[in-house]
Write a protein that holds these residues in place. Sequence first.
Motif, PDB file in Angstrom:
ATOM      1  N   UNK A 152       0.759  -0.845  -0.054  1.00  0.00           N
ATOM      2  CA  UNK A 152      -0.408  -0.112   0.141  1.00  0.00           C
ATOM      3  C   UNK A 152       0.676   1.386  -0.366  1.00  0.00           C
ATOM      4  N   UNK A 153       2.323   1.199   0.329  1.00  0.00           N
ATOM      5  CA  UNK A 153       3.091   2.675   0.359  1.00  0.00           C
ATOM      6  C   UNK A 153       4.274   2.609  -1.395  1.00  0.00           C
ATOM      7  N   UNK A 154       3.697   3.398  -2.074  1.00  0.00           N
ATOM      8  CA  UNK A 154       4.788   3.820  -2.938  1.00  0.00           C
ATOM      9  C   UNK A 154       5.461   3.544  -2.409  1.00  0.00           C
ATOM     10  N   UNK A 155       6.545   2.817  -2.843  1.00  0.00           N
ATOM     11  CA  UNK A 155       8.409   2.761  -2.033  1.00  0.00           C
ATOM     12  C   UNK A 155       9.235   3.951  -3.378  1.00  0.00           C
ATOM     13  N   UNK A 156       8.988   4.048  -4.416  1.00  0.00           N
ATOM     14  CA  UNK A 156       9.962   4.900  -4.611  1.00  0.00           C
ATOM     15  C   UNK A 156       9.567   5.938  -4.920  1.00  0.00           C
ATOM     16  N   UNK A 157       8.209   6.365  -4.813  1.00  0.00           N
ATOM     17  CA  UNK A 157       8.576   7.842  -4.293  1.00  0.00           C
ATOM     18  C   UNK A 157       9.105   8.354  -3.210  1.00  0.00           C
ATOM     19  N   UNK A 158       8.509   7.392  -2.377  1.00  0.00           N
ATOM     20  CA  UNK A 158       8.996   8.017  -1.133  1.00  0.00           C
ATOM     21  C   UNK A 158      10.690   7.732  -0.891  1.00  0.00           C
ATOM     22  N   UNK A 159      11.893   7.051  -1.750  1.00  0.00           N
ATOM     23  CA  UNK A 159      12.931   7.009  -1.991  1.00  0.00           C
ATOM     24  C   UNK A 159      13.070   8.746  -2.238  1.00  0.00           C
ATOM     25  N   UNK A 160      12.432   8.979  -3.761  1.00  0.00           N
ATOM     26  CA  UNK A 160      12.619   9.989  -4.330  1.00  0.00           C
ATOM     27  C   UNK A 160      12.312  11.075  -3.171  1.00  0.00           C
ATOM     28  N   UNK A 161      11.247  11.309  -2.578  1.00  0.00           N
ATOM     29  CA  UNK A 161      11.315  12.833  -1.701  1.00  0.00           C
ATOM     30  C   UNK A 161      11.188  12.321  -0.330  1.00  0.00           C
ATOM     31  N   UNK A 162      12.483  11.799   0.198  1.00  0.00           N
ATOM     32  CA  UNK A 162      13.397  10.923   1.074  1.00  0.00           C
ATOM     33  C   UNK A 162      13.177  11.294   2.335  1.00  0.00           C
ATOM     34  N   UNK A 163      11.388  10.304   1.945  1.00  0.00           N
ATOM     35  CA  UNK A 163      10.803   9.998   3.688  1.00  0.00           C
ATOM     36  C   UNK A 163      11.245   8.868   3.428  1.00  0.00           C
ATOM     37  N   UNK A 164      11.467   8.057   4.788  1.00  0.00           N
ATOM     38  CA  UNK A 164      11.650   6.726   4.944  1.00  0.00           C
ATOM     39  C   UNK A 164      11.053   6.142   5.656  1.00  0.00           C
ATOM     40  N   UNK A 165      10.585   5.003   5.015  1.00  0.00           N
ATOM     41  CA  UNK A 165       9.664   3.768   5.543  1.00  0.00           C
ATOM     42  C   UNK A 165      10.490   2.499   6.093  1.00  0.00           C
ATOM     43  N   UNK A 166       9.639   1.520   6.798  1.00  0.00           N
ATOM     44  CA  UNK A 166      10.017   1.206   7.754  1.00  0.00           C
ATOM     45  C   UNK A 166       8.603   0.380   7.804  1.00  0.00           C
ATOM     46  N   UNK A 167       9.232  -1.320   7.805  1.00  0.00           N
ATOM     47  CA  UNK A 167       7.919  -2.315   8.916  1.00  0.00           C
ATOM     48  C   UNK A 167       8.168  -2.905   9.281  1.00  0.00           C
ATOM     49  N   UNK A 168       7.267  -3.598   9.832  1.00  0.00           N
ATOM     50  CA  UNK A 168       7.656  -5.001  10.711  1.00  0.00           C
ATOM     51  C   UNK A 168       7.772  -6.253  10.246  1.00  0.00           C
ATOM     52  N   UNK A 169       8.590  -6.709  10.151  1.00  0.00           N
ATOM     53  CA  UNK A 169       9.054  -7.436   9.060  1.00  0.00           C
ATOM     54  C   UNK A 169       9.053  -8.814   9.308  1.00  0.00           C
ATOM     55  N   UNK A 170       8.582  -9.616  10.912  1.00  0.00           N
ATOM     56  CA  UNK A 170       7.731 -10.796  11.527  1.00  0.00           C
ATOM     57  C   UNK A 170       7.948 -10.417  12.660  1.00  0.00           C
ATOM     58  N   UNK A 171       6.248 -10.640  13.459  1.00  0.00           N
ATOM     59  CA  UNK A 171       5.714 -10.343  14.199  1.00  0.00           C
ATOM     60  C   UNK A 171       5.298 -11.360  15.180  1.00  0.00           C
ATOM     61  N   UNK A 172       4.658 -12.062  14.412  1.00  0.00           N
ATOM     62  CA  UNK A 172       4.538 -13.765  14.823  1.00  0.00           C
ATOM     63  C   UNK A 172       3.625 -14.914  13.915  1.00  0.00           C
ATOM     64  N   UNK A 173       4.700 -15.468  13.442  1.00  0.00           N
ATOM     65  CA  UNK A 173       4.567 -16.209  12.430  1.00  0.00           C
ATOM     66  C   UNK A 173       3.629 -17.035  12.870  1.00  0.00           C
ATOM     67  N   UNK A 174       3.588 -17.366  13.775  1.00  0.00           N
ATOM     68  CA  UNK A 174       3.118 -18.891  14.940  1.00  0.00           C
ATOM     69  C   UNK A 174       1.785 -17.859  14.785  1.00  0.00           C
ATOM     70  N   UNK A 175       0.860 -16.732  15.377  1.00  0.00           N
ATOM     71  CA  UNK A 175      -0.096 -15.993  15.381  1.00  0.00           C
ATOM     72  C   UNK A 175      -0.669 -16.497  13.675  1.00  0.00           C
ATOM     73  N   UNK A 176      -0.321 -16.671  12.272  1.00  0.00           N
ATOM     74  CA  UNK A 176      -0.864 -15.873  11.616  1.00  0.00           C
ATOM     75  C   UNK A 176      -0.783 -17.707  10.627  1.00  0.00           C
ATOM     76  N   UNK A 177       0.256 -18.883  11.248  1.00  0.00           N
ATOM     77  CA  UNK A 177      -0.512 -20.203  10.683  1.00  0.00           C
ATOM     78  C   UNK A 177      -1.295 -20.330  11.964  1.00  0.00           C
TER      79      UNK A 177
END
Length: 332
Positions: free
Chosen positions: A80-105
């Motif tokens: 849902x985030x246009x990362x290329x545009x964010x990079x060009x605009x110098x806006x840093x974006x980070x996520x939560x890469x792994x919060x609990x694979x057990x919850x989803x599985x």
Amino acid sequence: MKVLIYSAKDFEIPYLENANNGKHKLTFIKDALTSKTAIKALGYDAISIFSADECSFMILEKLKDFNVKYITLRSTGYDNVNLRSAARLNIKVANVPAYSPYAIAEHAVALLLALNRKLIASNSRVKQFNFNLNHLIGFDLNGKTIGVVGTGKIGSVMSKIMHGFGCNLLGFDIEENQCLINDFNIKYMSLIELCKQADIISLHVPLNSDTHHLIDRNLIEQMKPGVVIINTARGLIVDTEAIIEGLENKTISAFAMDVYENEKNLFFKDLSYKMPEDNLFIKLNAIPNVLITGHHAFLTIEALTNIAETTIYNLDCWNDGTDTENELTETI
């Protein structure tokens, strides 16, 4: 750092406040990030968004004008985030890469068990003191063949659980997981071959241009008759119209999902006071052998704690002038 938390849910606020421990000035609003609500970020250094928030090029430009420098997602997915545009605009974006694979599985397994053993229908009968067992027949999971589409962190946990049920495991991924091969005897193959052999298919791939409508009409036609499909990944991975057709012609015997391709206008809201304006969802929801939950597979204490802690960690790093390993714009 002043941070505006978009799409704040009552259940997550205590976790975020506890993880923050007064370090940043957090403001919580229920509004999702849209072109109309972007103005609310004026005066904030950073914003935090959820998977249903919109972060297009136009919205990013507005955020840049409002001097927002950082965006931290409270999710793993970031389509849902246009990362290329964010990079060009110098806006840093980070996520939560792994919060609990057990919850989803574990939620995927819960959906499978409830769907297979007709638990919702059975409980509904018992609530009315109806103990008739007609039309409640399921099948043993032991000995069945399950196809795990996507064998990353969540798919690996799903494979481990289903191995414990005594299932035969088939895998599809761009990279084979040698541990799954050694420990659980998973057999990797093409997606078409997996679909031809699997009694149950569980989806655990990220959403991108390659996986958009991965499960479409053509692939469903290749599936073993009577297949059960579970989707706890992303809604747009499946073509919902094709799923409905598969259910109607009995190729698919049952379908469960925690995500929906048009969920932005439905999920995380109380729409009980009016009929949703989504005929596709209404039709799917009316099919008896369909089980739907409203994107709450992640909703465990452990997952919410990890999401909150990682979200605050990302903000801490930026506030201290250091990089976070969760940054998504560094590789653009």
